[in-house]
Design a protein around this motif. Structure first.
Motif, PDB file in Angstrom:
ATOM      1  N   GLU A 140       0.836  -1.201   0.000  1.00 39.93           N
ATOM      2  CA  GLU A 140       0.000   0.000   0.000  1.00 39.93           C
ATOM      3  C   GLU A 140       0.876   1.259   0.000  1.00 39.93           C
ATOM      4  O   GLU A 140       0.898   2.043   0.944  1.00 39.93           O
ATOM      5  N   PHE A 141       1.556   1.477  -1.106  1.00 42.14           N
ATOM      6  CA  PHE A 141       2.416   2.661  -1.214  1.00 42.14           C
ATOM      7  C   PHE A 141       1.620   3.937  -0.994  1.00 42.14           C
ATOM      8  O   PHE A 141       2.127   4.930  -0.460  1.00 42.14           O
ATOM      9  N   ARG A 143      -0.476   4.835   0.991  1.00 40.25           N
ATOM     10  CA  ARG A 143      -0.698   5.292   2.371  1.00 40.25           C
ATOM     11  C   ARG A 143       0.299   6.372   2.785  1.00 40.25           C
ATOM     12  O   ARG A 143       0.002   7.201   3.654  1.00 40.25           O
ATOM     13  N   THR A 144       1.474   6.357   2.166  1.00 45.10           N
ATOM     14  CA  THR A 144       2.506   7.338   2.536  1.00 45.10           C
ATOM     15  C   THR A 144       3.021   8.138   1.344  1.00 45.10           C
ATOM     16  O   THR A 144       3.498   9.265   1.525  1.00 45.10           O
ATOM     17  N   ALA A 145       2.951   7.582   0.153  1.00 43.44           N
ATOM     18  CA  ALA A 145       3.443   8.275  -1.045  1.00 43.44           C
ATOM     19  C   ALA A 145       2.316   9.097  -1.655  1.00 43.44           C
ATOM     20  O   ALA A 145       1.251   8.564  -1.976  1.00 43.44           O
ATOM     21  N   THR A 146       2.534  10.368  -1.836  1.00 41.73           N
ATOM     22  CA  THR A 146       1.479  11.242  -2.344  1.00 41.73           C
ATOM     23  C   THR A 146       1.742  11.752  -3.756  1.00 41.73           C
ATOM     24  O   THR A 146       0.911  12.462  -4.326  1.00 41.73           O
ATOM     25  N   ALA A 150       7.378   9.856  -5.530  1.00 44.05           N
ATOM     26  CA  ALA A 150       7.525   9.273  -4.195  1.00 44.05           C
ATOM     27  C   ALA A 150       7.123   7.804  -4.210  1.00 44.05           C
ATOM     28  O   ALA A 150       7.764   6.966  -3.562  1.00 44.05           O
ATOM     29  N   LEU A 151       6.074   7.489  -4.937  1.00 46.42           N
ATOM     30  CA  LEU A 151       5.640   6.097  -5.004  1.00 46.42           C
ATOM     31  C   LEU A 151       6.684   5.246  -5.720  1.00 46.42           C
ATOM     32  O   LEU A 151       7.003   4.134  -5.282  1.00 46.42           O
ATOM     33  N   ALA A 154       9.626   4.538  -3.410  1.00 46.76           N
ATOM     34  CA  ALA A 154       9.286   3.508  -2.431  1.00 46.76           C
ATOM     35  C   ALA A 154       9.308   2.124  -3.058  1.00 46.76           C
ATOM     36  O   ALA A 154       9.762   1.150  -2.436  1.00 46.76           O
ATOM     37  N   ASN A 241      -2.686   2.745  -5.869  1.00 48.08           N
ATOM     38  CA  ASN A 241      -1.309   3.031  -6.281  1.00 48.08           C
ATOM     39  C   ASN A 241      -1.276   3.618  -7.689  1.00 48.08           C
ATOM     40  O   ASN A 241      -0.531   4.569  -7.964  1.00 48.08           O
TER      41      ASN A 241
END
Length: 373
Positions: A140-141, A143-146, A150-151, A154, A241
């Protein structure tokens, strides 16, 4: 390229139950049981569309619009074969891509900072296609990558959980990386490249990423998202994602309909028989072969029938296909020259129902039994 007949003069006959009455029974019962509110479906055999129809509505609400054979759906992970694997097949065929190239050669961030002995450096594009890279299955990228960058960062930094080639693990992160590797190679967006090189030549006019705003109200919604976007998801990719990535990703994001997917399947079947296709016979054969390790049903990008397969009991060992979390599927029997498409929004209004697991094999069994009768 073969001209697949999806708009024959007697197209009305493609919407009559006839010999396919049991197919209609299976799908009507599924709608009544709330496996999904509606569906579109089609069958291609020996180069001709013999069934193309739809049942139900876009939602369970009284004012929901009826599903038509041409209704566009979010095909979710079927994107992996219609866009990403199809693009790889074409690039390999054109000798622009070697499947045994390490992922790090396209995406240096995948290996930077890792020890030289670490297995990440030995992971190739072939491993990503075969889902045996050692990467995790789902993360679940979002959840933190916006942002897309950033995704991707990760995803590049994920730990490798198993030696490449030693474990079969269906991996969305693997296809996210594969899609980005293709963008590095082609120097353009995956959406742009596949539209020009695949969707346009095959006249897949309803197929693509990020549907135009005017089309979105006519696309069945996939869910009421109460945990992330906090709204009704309609006409935008359901996969979170892929949504963070701007709706364009190697693992999800394509929208399509039954006529287009039957045309795509017809092109694969034509390639399997001859070289009069966008792809060559040898490429289709190569990508349809199961990969390791022993027990895996994965070919290169495609799945193949396994025990208790969603393709049912009658699709041959030489069949390829793919499922989608949204409730869509595509199966192609290369021996029998048959393709079947089922498009649904089984996640409406939420993701709780798992009835699609029983519907899919029953649907495919009913199709094959009708064709044999």
């Amino acid at each position: 390229m073969e001209d697949i007949e999806t708009t024959a003069p007697d197209a009305a006959a493609l919407r009559e139950p006839g010999a396919f009455s049991h197919v209609y029974d299976v799908l009507t019962d599924a709608i009544a049981a709330h496996a999904f509110p509606g569906c579109a479906f089609g069958v291609l055999t020996n180069g001709s569309v013999v069934l193309q129809d739809a049942l139900g509505s876009s939602t369970y609400e009284d004012d929901a619009f009826p599903i038509a054979p041409e209704t566009i759906f979010d095909i979710a992970s079927v994107s992996k074969v219609v866009a990403t694997a199809a693009a790889v097949m074409l690039l390999v065929q054109r000798e622009l891509l070697d499947l045994d190239t390490p992922v790090g050669e396209f995406l240096p961030g995948f290996v930077v900072g890792r020890e030289s002995s670490q297995s990440a450096r030995r992971i190739t594009l072939r491993h990503l296609l075969a889902h045996n890279s050692g990467l995790p299955g789902y993360v679940e990228f979002f959840r933190t990558a916006t942002t897309p960058d950033a995704l991707l960062r990760a995803c590049l930094q994920l730990p490798i959980e198993a030696e490449p080639g030693s474990r079969a693990e269906y991996s969305d992160p693997g296809f996210i990386l594969l899609g980005k590797a293709l963008e590095v190679l082609t120097r353009e967006s995956l959406a742009t490249w596949v539209h020009r090189e695949i969707f346009q030549p095959l006249r897949l006019d309803a197929t693509g990423f990020n549907p135009l705003p005017r089309k979105r109200p006519h696309i069945p919604p996939t869910e009421i998202d109460e945990t992330f976007r906090h709204r009704r998801i309609q006409g935008e990719v359901q996969d979170e994602n892929a949504w963070v990535m701007g709706g364009i990703a190697g693992h999800a994001g394509v929208f399509s309909n039954v006529p287009d997917l039957l045309r795509f399947a017809g092109e694969i079947l034509e390639a399997a028989k001859s070289n009069r296709s966008l792809w060559t016979k040898s490429i289709v054969q190569e990508f349809a072969e199961r990969q390791g390790p022993a027990g895996s049903s994965c070919a290169l990008g495609w799945d193949t029938p396994s025990e208790n397969s969603s393709a049912g009991r009658h699709f041959s060992r030489h069949s390829i296909g793919h499922l989608a979390y949204s409730g869509c599927s595509l199966w192609i029997d290369l021996d029998a020259r048959i393709a079947a498409v089922l498009l649904t929004n089984r996640t409406w209004p939420d993701r709780k129902s798992q009835l699609i697991r029983d519907v899919r094999p029953a649907f495919h069994d009913a199709i094959r039994e009708a064709l044999l009768s």
